[in-house]
Design an enzyme around this catalytic site. Structure first.
Site, short mmCIF file in Angstrom:
data_model
loop_
_atom_site.label_atom_id
_atom_site.label_comp_id
_atom_site.label_asym_id
_atom_site.label_seq_id
_atom_site.Cartn_x
_atom_site.Cartn_y
_atom_site.Cartn_z
N LYS A 34 0.82 -1.21 0.00
CA LYS A 34 0.00 0.00 0.00
C LYS A 34 0.86 1.27 0.00
CE LYS A 34 -3.97 -2.25 2.22
NZ LYS A 34 -5.07 -2.08 3.20
N TYR B 259 -12.28 -2.68 -4.17
CA TYR B 259 -12.83 -2.86 -2.82
C TYR B 259 -14.36 -2.80 -2.81
CZ TYR B 259 -8.25 -2.54 -0.48
OH TYR B 259 -6.98 -2.77 -0.02
N ASN C 92 -2.09 0.10 6.68
CA ASN C 92 -1.64 -1.18 7.22
C ASN C 92 -0.72 -1.96 6.28
OD1 ASN C 92 -3.60 -2.03 5.44
ND2 ASN C 92 -4.63 -3.40 6.87
N HIS D 118 -2.10 -5.55 1.51
CA HIS D 118 -3.36 -6.27 1.33
C HIS D 118 -3.03 -7.66 0.83
CE1 HIS D 118 -7.37 -7.40 -0.04
NE2 HIS D 118 -6.76 -7.86 -1.12
N GLU E 203 -9.22 -11.05 -7.68
CA GLU E 203 -8.30 -9.92 -7.50
C GLU E 203 -7.13 -9.97 -8.47
OE1 GLU E 203 -9.32 -9.26 -2.75
OE2 GLU E 203 -7.30 -9.88 -3.33
P1 CMP Z 1 -7.43 -4.68 3.30
O1 CMP Z 1 -6.97 -6.08 3.49
O2 CMP Z 1 -6.75 -3.91 2.22
O3 CMP Z 1 -9.01 -4.68 3.03
C1 CMP Z 1 -9.81 -3.56 3.33
C2 CMP Z 1 -9.10 -2.53 4.15
O4 CMP Z 1 -9.92 -1.62 4.83
C3 CMP Z 1 -8.29 -3.22 5.23
O5 CMP Z 1 -7.19 -3.89 4.67
C4 CMP Z 1 -7.98 -2.02 6.15
O6 CMP Z 1 -6.79 -1.34 5.73
C5 CMP Z 1 -9.17 -1.09 5.92
N1 CMP Z 1 -10.01 -0.98 7.10
C6 CMP Z 1 -10.21 0.12 7.83
N2 CMP Z 1 -11.05 -0.10 8.84
C7 CMP Z 1 -11.40 -1.42 8.77
C8 CMP Z 1 -12.25 -2.27 9.55
N3 CMP Z 1 -12.91 -1.82 10.62
N4 CMP Z 1 -12.35 -3.57 9.17
C9 CMP Z 1 -11.72 -4.03 8.08
N5 CMP Z 1 -10.90 -3.27 7.31
C10 CMP Z 1 -10.74 -1.97 7.65
#
Ligand code: CMP
Length: 141
Positions: A10, A50, A113, A116, A127
């Site tokens: 990311k 997403y 974070n 992904h 994906e």
């Molecule tokens: P990712 O695996 O990229 O999929 C969706 C993203 O939404 C997740 O990682 C997080 O970075 C973001 N996100 C933010 N808040 C939440 C939440 N409460 N639950 C899940 N994903 C979240």
């Protein structure tokens, strides 16, 4: 069996200059990178990727963040690649991620974070197809 999974480094990971360290963790765990590219996602791309999260309270922030800078997208291949990649990443919220995982070591928040990874083989197929043509997946010996 051998699987493929989609991984994204990311914008936070790219701007921290840790994509090499992240790739190294995949390789050390026995996952091979069989396709890779860097791009800056448009809002349309991020919203499409997403789509399952549309309507969740964090969706606008997720789209803002994922379009805030370049990402790398890569296809990882190896034995049990979907679960192996999720184990390497750690929990979605870095505060809950186990020590030594990518998110524990490189991520700041649940939004920023670092990575992904596909959550199932079905998600992985969808994906991977979102970002790569079949002809862009390179068979490894
Ligand atoms: P990712 O695996 O990229 O999929 C969706 C993203 O939404 C997740 O990682 C997080 O970075 C973001 N996100 C933010 N808040 C939440 C939440 N409460 N639950 C899940 N994903 C979240």
């Amino acid at each position: 069996g051998v699987q493929r999974t989609l991984s994204i480094a990311k914008p936070d990971a790219v701007s921290k200059n840790v994509i090499g360290e992240i790739y190294s963790r995949f390789e050390k765990a026995g996952l091979s990178i069989v396709a890779a590219k860097m791009l800056r996602l448009s809002r349309e791309q991020a919203e499409g990727f997403y789509a399952e999260h549309k309507g969740r309270p964090f969706f606008p922030a997720l789209i803002d963040f994922m379009t805030s800078g370049p990402v790398t997208v890569q296809v990882l291949e190896g034995e049990g690649a979907v679960l192996k990649n999720r184990d390497l990443m750690g929990a979605t919220n870095p505060k809950e991620a186990a020590a030594g995982t990518i998110r524990a070591d490189f991520a700041e928040s649940i939004d920023a974070n670092a990575v992904h990874g596909s959550d199932s083989e079905e998600s992985a197929a969808r994906e991977i197809a979102f970002f790569f043509a079949t002809s862009e997946l390179c068979d490894r010996v």
